[in-house]
Design an enzyme around this catalytic site. Structure first.
Site, PDB file in Angstrom:
ATOM      1  N   THR A 186      12.082  -7.238   0.355  1.00  0.00           N
ATOM      2  CA  THR A 186      13.588  -6.808  -0.001  1.00  0.00           C
ATOM      3  C   THR A 186      14.611  -7.680   0.490  1.00  0.00           C
ATOM      4  O   THR A 186      14.536  -8.623   1.450  1.00  0.00           O
ATOM      5  CB  THR A 186      13.522  -5.230   0.353  1.00  0.00           C
ATOM      6  OG1 THR A 186      13.682  -5.197   1.737  1.00  0.00           O
ATOM      7  CG2 THR A 186      12.518  -4.374  -0.045  1.00  0.00           C
ATOM      8  N   GLU A 219       8.415  -9.530  -3.206  1.00  0.00           N
ATOM      9  CA  GLU A 219       8.193 -10.462  -2.273  1.00  0.00           C
ATOM     10  C   GLU A 219       9.200 -10.406  -0.932  1.00  0.00           C
ATOM     11  O   GLU A 219       9.452 -11.315  -0.630  1.00  0.00           O
ATOM     12  CB  GLU A 219       8.451 -11.889  -2.844  1.00  0.00           C
ATOM     13  CG  GLU A 219       7.484 -12.204  -4.249  1.00  0.00           C
ATOM     14  CD  GLU A 219       6.165 -12.606  -3.506  1.00  0.00           C
ATOM     15  OE1 GLU A 219       5.932 -13.634  -3.041  1.00  0.00           O
ATOM     16  OE2 GLU A 219       5.308 -11.751  -3.998  1.00  0.00           O
ATOM     17  N   GLY A 255      31.564  -4.683 -22.058  1.00  0.00           N
ATOM     18  CA  GLY A 255      31.747  -3.119 -22.451  1.00  0.00           C
ATOM     19  C   GLY A 255      30.611  -2.736 -23.238  1.00  0.00           C
ATOM     20  O   GLY A 255      29.496  -2.682 -23.098  1.00  0.00           O
ATOM     21  N   THR A 292       1.314  -6.919  -9.477  1.00  0.00           N
ATOM     22  CA  THR A 292       1.945  -7.671 -10.947  1.00  0.00           C
ATOM     23  C   THR A 292       0.791  -8.158 -11.411  1.00  0.00           C
ATOM     24  O   THR A 292       0.011  -8.941 -10.676  1.00  0.00           O
ATOM     25  CB  THR A 292       3.093  -8.621 -10.187  1.00  0.00           C
ATOM     26  OG1 THR A 292       3.950  -7.876  -9.973  1.00  0.00           O
ATOM     27  CG2 THR A 292       3.494  -9.107 -11.730  1.00  0.00           C
ATOM     28  N   ASP A 310       6.320 -18.565   1.993  1.00  0.00           N
ATOM     29  CA  ASP A 310       7.272 -19.613   1.899  1.00  0.00           C
ATOM     30  C   ASP A 310       7.292 -20.412   0.598  1.00  0.00           C
ATOM     31  O   ASP A 310       8.161 -21.261   0.364  1.00  0.00           O
ATOM     32  CB  ASP A 310       6.956 -20.411   3.236  1.00  0.00           C
ATOM     33  CG  ASP A 310       7.099 -19.989   4.687  1.00  0.00           C
ATOM     34  OD1 ASP A 310       7.912 -18.800   4.613  1.00  0.00           O
ATOM     35  OD2 ASP A 310       6.508 -20.109   5.529  1.00  0.00           O
ATOM     36  N   GLU A 344       1.011  -1.139  -0.047  1.00  0.00           N
ATOM     37  CA  GLU A 344       0.019  -0.018  -0.049  1.00  0.00           C
ATOM     38  C   GLU A 344       1.013   1.179  -0.185  1.00  0.00           C
ATOM     39  O   GLU A 344       2.240   1.337   0.342  1.00  0.00           O
ATOM     40  CB  GLU A 344      -1.045  -0.021   1.066  1.00  0.00           C
ATOM     41  CG  GLU A 344      -1.836  -1.291   1.307  1.00  0.00           C
ATOM     42  CD  GLU A 344      -2.612  -1.227   2.579  1.00  0.00           C
ATOM     43  OE1 GLU A 344      -2.568  -0.324   3.367  1.00  0.00           O
ATOM     44  OE2 GLU A 344      -3.684  -2.155   2.518  1.00  0.00           O
ATOM     45  N   SER A 347       7.704  -2.918   2.589  1.00  0.00           N
ATOM     46  CA  SER A 347       8.044  -4.529   3.037  1.00  0.00           C
ATOM     47  C   SER A 347       7.316  -4.870   4.333  1.00  0.00           C
ATOM     48  O   SER A 347       7.380  -6.142   4.561  1.00  0.00           O
ATOM     49  CB  SER A 347       9.661  -4.775   3.132  1.00  0.00           C
ATOM     50  OG  SER A 347      10.302  -4.544   1.755  1.00  0.00           O
TER      51      SER A 347
END
Length: 406
Positions: free
Chosen positions: A385, A383, A359, A171, A257, A140, A145
């Site tokens: 940090t 999910e 490079g 998502t 989990d 929200e 987290s």
């Protein structure tokens, strides 16, 4: 003796996912990176395939099944070595993320909310919601987290729940058919009153406020959702509606989990893609990578490659361990956070270092290296940090509660 080889049934499924990544995802990866918010129509054909695999029992919808239906004995006495829904989902996530993690997050019926349903739902609810495409709405505007800081409310009104609040960074929030929403049923009871609810896309009071423009995973839509007197059936609350103060919100947290090892696998998949590309570039440049010669006696780029590859292997094995424990009904909160922390950091390190070692070629859009560098960052954030994962690991290792170690 530990056997690290994958069983044949999982190899076949992983190979199929790899073919999808190589033949469908890679060819359109740049296209949808440049066309943010445009729906990848090429994925429509995958919906029927995913559903067919689920119906045949080859895969479980949403992947993380939490061992549901796997006969692996009790958590203290293994009578069989189970490799079920979690391990299958992890390998599929790894392989498809090797192709494009943004597209992987857009595969119909494979949303993170599906894992939440599988982890917490009753058998009756699993029957009802087993074939929906569910995204997950937790974060929200007032918190990142700290999942216990949920302020979205759910009030029981007769035979319906009425939800009010705002969810951000959801998502597949616009494309999914359902959203698993975290809300509190009683603010005075704190985190124990936080429950998860299945909200259909067409529920009255649910709307998409906007889509976010992002650094990476641009093929995936990330939405802000508004819940304004949103009404859903009373039995759409996942698991038990009872508030158990002693148990806290362990039920909804069990979701992580199952999903954290999957996110770890996504980071492992992107890292592997970058390592393979980097090895090709270094080889073509005449840099020999030897596993028989000490790193200090090799080209600096070769020595760095060996370091990155070692971290990749560690992240991969930690992810496998966390998924295996879930399939075998063993508490894996520590291992899930370990895998997420290691893989998230490794993904960003590997991809960005690959851009550097390649490079000008790595920084250009001629290859996908710079895209993988951008995509990988979110896998160290959502999910939970990197900092949150390390905090959880510290609590588990030291035997501290969330109140004792903040």
């Amino acid at each position: 003796m530990i056997n690290l080889e994958l069983p044949k049934k999982l190899k076949a499924s992983a190979n199929q996912a790899h073919q999808v990544a190589a033949q469908i995802f890679r060819p359109i990866s740049r296209k949808y990176d440049l066309a943010e918010h445009e729906y990848p129509v090429e994925l429509d054909t995958m919906a029927a395939m995913v559903e067919g695999l689920a119906d045949s029992g080859t895969q479980k919808i949403g992947g993380a099944a939490g061992g549901r239906g796997d006969d692996a004995g009790s958590s203290t006495d293994i009578v069989a070595n189970a490799n079920g829904g979690n391990m299958s989902a992890l390998l599929n996530a790894l392989e498809t993320s090797w192709g494009d993690v943004g597209l992987m997050l857009t595969i119909p019926y494979q949303g993170l909310g599906n894992a939440a349903i599988a982890a917490v739902a009753t058998d009756e609810q699993l029957e009802r919601f087993g074939k929906v495409w569910a995204s997950m709405a937790i974060t929200e505007p007032s918190f990142g987290s700290d999942s216990a800081a949920v302020t979205t409310t759910a009030v029981l009104d007769g035979d319906e729940w009425v939800l009010n609040g705002e969810k951000i960074f959801v998502t597949a929030g616009e494309r999914s058919t359902h959203i698993v929403v975290w809300a509190t049923v009683d603010k005075s009871l704190g985190r124990a009153a936080i429950k998860s609810f299945v909200v259909p896309r067409d529920a009255p009071g649910l709307s998409v406020a906007r889509l976010e423009h992002k650094l990476g995973i641009k093929a995936s839509d990330t939405a802000v959702l508004l819940l304004q007197d949103c009404r859903i059936p009373a039995d759409n609350i996942l698991g038990s509606p009872e508030v158990n103060v002693e148990k806290g919100f362990a039920g909804v947290m069990q979701t992580f989990d199952n999903t954290r090892p999957m996110v770890a696998a996504m980071a492992v998949g992107v890292a592997r893609a970058a390592l393979e590309e980097l090895r090709t570039i270094l080889t073509e440049a005449g840099v020999e990578i030897s596993y028989d010669t000490p790193a200090m006696n090799q080209h600096a780029a070769a020595a760095e490659f060996l370091r990155l590859e070692a971290d990749y292997e560690a992240a991969y094995l930690l992810s496998l361990r966390a998924a295996w424990m879930a399939d075998n009904k063993k508490p894996n909160s520590l291992e899930a956070s370990m895998s997420k922390a290691k893989a998230g950091r490794t993904g960003t390190d590997v991809t960005l270092k690959s851009v550097e070692l390649a490079g000008t070629l790595g920084y250009s859009q001629r290859l996908l290296l710079e895209k993988w560098g951008r995509d990988s960052k979110i896998l160290d954030i959502f999910e939970g940090t990197q900092q949150i994962q390390q905090l959880i690991v510290a609590r588990r290792v030291l035997g501290k509660t969330s109140a004792e170690l903040k």
